[in-house]
Write an enzyme that holds these catalytic residues in place. Structure first.
Site, PDB file in Angstrom:
ATOM      1  N   GLY A  10       5.680   2.699  -0.445  1.00  0.00           N
ATOM      2  CA  GLY A  10       4.957   1.833  -0.033  1.00  0.00           C
ATOM      3  C   GLY A  10       4.898   1.426   1.401  1.00  0.00           C
ATOM      4  O   GLY A  10       5.962   2.187   2.153  1.00  0.00           O
ATOM      5  N   PHE A  11       4.235   0.701   1.850  1.00  0.00           N
ATOM      6  CA  PHE A  11       4.289   0.242   3.338  1.00  0.00           C
ATOM      7  C   PHE A  11       5.684  -0.367   3.716  1.00  0.00           C
ATOM      8  O   PHE A  11       6.324   0.200   4.489  1.00  0.00           O
ATOM      9  CB  PHE A  11       3.264  -0.798   3.521  1.00  0.00           C
ATOM     10  CG  PHE A  11       3.371  -1.691   4.678  1.00  0.00           C
ATOM     11  CD1 PHE A  11       3.497  -1.124   6.052  1.00  0.00           C
ATOM     12  CD2 PHE A  11       3.382  -3.135   4.589  1.00  0.00           C
ATOM     13  CE1 PHE A  11       3.740  -1.842   7.243  1.00  0.00           C
ATOM     14  CE2 PHE A  11       3.507  -3.768   5.677  1.00  0.00           C
ATOM     15  CZ  PHE A  11       3.617  -3.341   7.104  1.00  0.00           C
ATOM     16  N   ASP A  31       8.578   5.732  -6.794  1.00  0.00           N
ATOM     17  CA  ASP A  31       7.251   4.930  -6.800  1.00  0.00           C
ATOM     18  C   ASP A  31       6.427   5.693  -7.499  1.00  0.00           C
ATOM     19  O   ASP A  31       6.063   7.035  -7.641  1.00  0.00           O
ATOM     20  CB  ASP A  31       6.952   5.321  -5.228  1.00  0.00           C
ATOM     21  CG  ASP A  31       5.819   4.404  -4.864  1.00  0.00           C
ATOM     22  OD1 ASP A  31       5.987   3.596  -3.781  1.00  0.00           O
ATOM     23  OD2 ASP A  31       4.728   4.271  -5.386  1.00  0.00           O
ATOM     24  N   GLY A  36       1.485   2.643  -3.317  1.00  0.00           N
ATOM     25  CA  GLY A  36       2.474   3.532  -2.304  1.00  0.00           C
ATOM     26  C   GLY A  36       1.528   4.866  -1.984  1.00  0.00           C
ATOM     27  O   GLY A  36       0.428   5.300  -2.544  1.00  0.00           O
ATOM     28  N   LEU A  76      11.150  -3.503  -4.696  1.00  0.00           N
ATOM     29  CA  LEU A  76       9.943  -3.706  -3.900  1.00  0.00           C
ATOM     30  C   LEU A  76       8.668  -3.176  -4.665  1.00  0.00           C
ATOM     31  O   LEU A  76       7.673  -3.574  -4.330  1.00  0.00           O
ATOM     32  CB  LEU A  76       9.854  -2.802  -2.560  1.00  0.00           C
ATOM     33  CG  LEU A  76      11.006  -3.085  -1.884  1.00  0.00           C
ATOM     34  CD1 LEU A  76      10.683  -2.526  -0.525  1.00  0.00           C
ATOM     35  CD2 LEU A  76      11.173  -4.579  -1.541  1.00  0.00           C
ATOM     36  N   THR A  95       2.870  -5.264 -14.239  1.00  0.00           N
ATOM     37  CA  THR A  95       3.809  -4.456 -13.100  1.00  0.00           C
ATOM     38  C   THR A  95       4.629  -5.598 -12.855  1.00  0.00           C
ATOM     39  O   THR A  95       5.909  -5.149 -12.806  1.00  0.00           O
ATOM     40  CB  THR A  95       2.897  -4.030 -12.073  1.00  0.00           C
ATOM     41  OG1 THR A  95       1.694  -3.326 -12.434  1.00  0.00           O
ATOM     42  CG2 THR A  95       3.532  -3.455 -11.085  1.00  0.00           C
ATOM     43  N   ALA A 117      12.017  -8.405  -4.035  1.00  0.00           N
ATOM     44  CA  ALA A 117      11.138  -8.926  -2.969  1.00  0.00           C
ATOM     45  C   ALA A 117      10.094  -9.941  -3.854  1.00  0.00           C
ATOM     46  O   ALA A 117       9.321  -9.463  -4.888  1.00  0.00           O
ATOM     47  CB  ALA A 117      10.348  -7.844  -2.378  1.00  0.00           C
ATOM     48  N   TYR A 149      -0.586 -13.785  -9.435  1.00  0.00           N
ATOM     49  CA  TYR A 149       0.362 -13.107  -8.528  1.00  0.00           C
ATOM     50  C   TYR A 149       1.582 -14.100  -8.293  1.00  0.00           C
ATOM     51  O   TYR A 149       2.759 -13.613  -8.396  1.00  0.00           O
ATOM     52  CB  TYR A 149      -0.184 -12.628  -7.182  1.00  0.00           C
ATOM     53  CG  TYR A 149       0.477 -11.931  -6.325  1.00  0.00           C
ATOM     54  CD1 TYR A 149       1.617 -10.870  -6.592  1.00  0.00           C
ATOM     55  CD2 TYR A 149       0.642 -12.154  -4.903  1.00  0.00           C
ATOM     56  CE1 TYR A 149       2.224 -10.257  -5.782  1.00  0.00           C
ATOM     57  CE2 TYR A 149       1.478 -11.595  -4.100  1.00  0.00           C
ATOM     58  CZ  TYR A 149       2.146 -10.655  -4.532  1.00  0.00           C
ATOM     59  OH  TYR A 149       3.035  -9.924  -3.584  1.00  0.00           O
ATOM     60  N   LYS A 153       5.519 -13.469  -9.618  1.00  0.00           N
ATOM     61  CA  LYS A 153       6.570 -13.454  -8.774  1.00  0.00           C
ATOM     62  C   LYS A 153       7.697 -14.767  -8.823  1.00  0.00           C
ATOM     63  O   LYS A 153       8.931 -14.579  -8.676  1.00  0.00           O
ATOM     64  CB  LYS A 153       6.179 -13.519  -7.275  1.00  0.00           C
ATOM     65  CG  LYS A 153       5.759 -12.060  -7.029  1.00  0.00           C
ATOM     66  CD  LYS A 153       6.847 -11.055  -7.037  1.00  0.00           C
ATOM     67  CE  LYS A 153       6.167  -9.687  -6.450  1.00  0.00           C
ATOM     68  NZ  LYS A 153       7.441  -8.807  -6.435  1.00  0.00           N
TER      69      LYS A 153
END
Ligand code: UDP
Length: 322
Positions: A10-11, A31, A36, A76, A95, A117, A149, A153
């Site tokens: 991913g980024f 990943d 990603g 992450l 996920t 994260a 979201y 988290k």
């Protein structure tokens, strides 16, 4: 050191992989390429200390093997981007919750340190700006998809802290604020890559709402430095840290800066939130971190200016930088 990075293509994950390889460490990436991209790690493939597995962390035997091989874990892998989250809420929740459950359970068997994260999104509708780690999280209604979201988290955070308190698994939680730089895609709604792409192609720059909402944009290189330093610091364990920039800018002003720096003829247009996301969409008017905690522990200071950040993104999208 052997470092496992879930979501490593991913980024942010791919920049973290760069940082550890540069230090001389071994990097293992897992990943599933859902968001990603293989291009993000293409330049690392030939390096002997770089290893990658294309699979989901939900595949327990595969993840267990990687956890065994590594000394520390950066988790992450997650659903990212407000647009994607609003469009695919089932995937977001599954996920984010299941993936973290698997990673923490496997890490716990071998007592491997895990950095999880999380996101500034957990502050939700709180207006207590700048947000402090011990402040209240103010969730919106469950009928508004966006908040799934934040809730998923927040559960990840509770679980990581519970593993530390109850089972002495060393865990660290970071709440990442808007993080930007090369390799970030606008595909999932992120504003800076979207604006830069629009400006470079001469298409209208789409400001959602009235553009008075503000954000603070942190450079990925600065953020990755903080992640590495927190992982190295024993006192970070069992704690939550905000990471990001605290320089605030309105989205309309951001659109103007992008237009100026790209010398674009693009027109700036306003799109109602209902049209951009979904009916009844709630945005966060301001999102500013208090970063004193991470600054005091590991000396974190955002170094890159917004102009510098925008230039790296413009260079990347113009094919001048990897
Ligand atoms: N935004 C915008 N135009 C776009 C994409 C995003 O005006 O094409 C706005 C979005 O509504 C939000 C801000 O930019 O107010 C930051 O959006 P992003 O998805 O990058 O991050 P987040 O909402 O998670 O802070």
């Amino acid at each position: 050191m052997r470092v496992l990075i879930t979501g490593g293509a991913g980024f942010i994950g791919s920049h973290l992989a760069d940082a550890y390889l540069k230090r001389g460490d071994h990097v293992y990436v897992i990943d599933d390429l859902s968001t990603g991209k293989i291009e993000n790690i293409q330049h690392l493939k030939g390096q002997p200390r770089f290893h990658y597995t294309i699979d989901t962390v939900h595949n327990q035997p595969v993840t267990a093997e990687l956890v065994d091989q590594c000394d520390v874990i950066f988790h992450l892998a997650a659903a990212v981007g407000v647009k994607l989250i609003v469009e695919s809420p089932v995937r977001t929740i599954e996920t984010n919750v299941r993936g973290t459950e698997v990673v923490l359970a496997l890490a716990n068997k071998k007592k491997k340190k895990v950095l999880v994260a999380s996101t500034s999104e957990v502050y939700g509708l709180s207006s207590d700006v700048p947000f402090r780690e011990d402040g209240n999280l103010v969730m919106g209604a469950t009928t508004k998809g966006r908040w799934s979201y934040a809730c998923s988290k927040a559960i990840d955070e509770f679980l990581a802290l519970a593993y530390w308190r109850e089972k002495k698994l060393p865990t660290i939680i970071v709440r990442l604020f808007n993080t930007v730089g090369p390799r970030q895609t606008g595909q999932y709604g992120m504003v800076i890559p979207t604006f830069v792409k629009q400006a470079l192609s001469g298409r209208p720059i789409t400001v959602y709402g009235d553009g008075n909402q503000s954000r603070c944009f942190g450079f990925v290189g600065d953020v990755v430095g903080a992640l590495v330093n927190l992982m190295d610091h024993n006192d970070a364990v069992g704690q939550v840290f905000n990471i990001g920039s605290n320089q605030e800018i309105s989205i309309l002003e951001l659109a103007r800066r992008v237009k100026e720096l790209t010398q674009s003829d693009s027109e700036i247009v306003f799109i109602p939130y209902d049209e951009a996301y979904e009916e009844g969409f709630e945005d966060m008017p301001r999102r500013v971190p208090d970063i004193s905690k991470v600054s005091e522990l590991v000396g974190f200071r955002p170094e890159m200016s917004l102009e510098g950040i925008l230039k790296t993104v413009i260079d990347y999208q113009s094919g001048r930088q990897k």
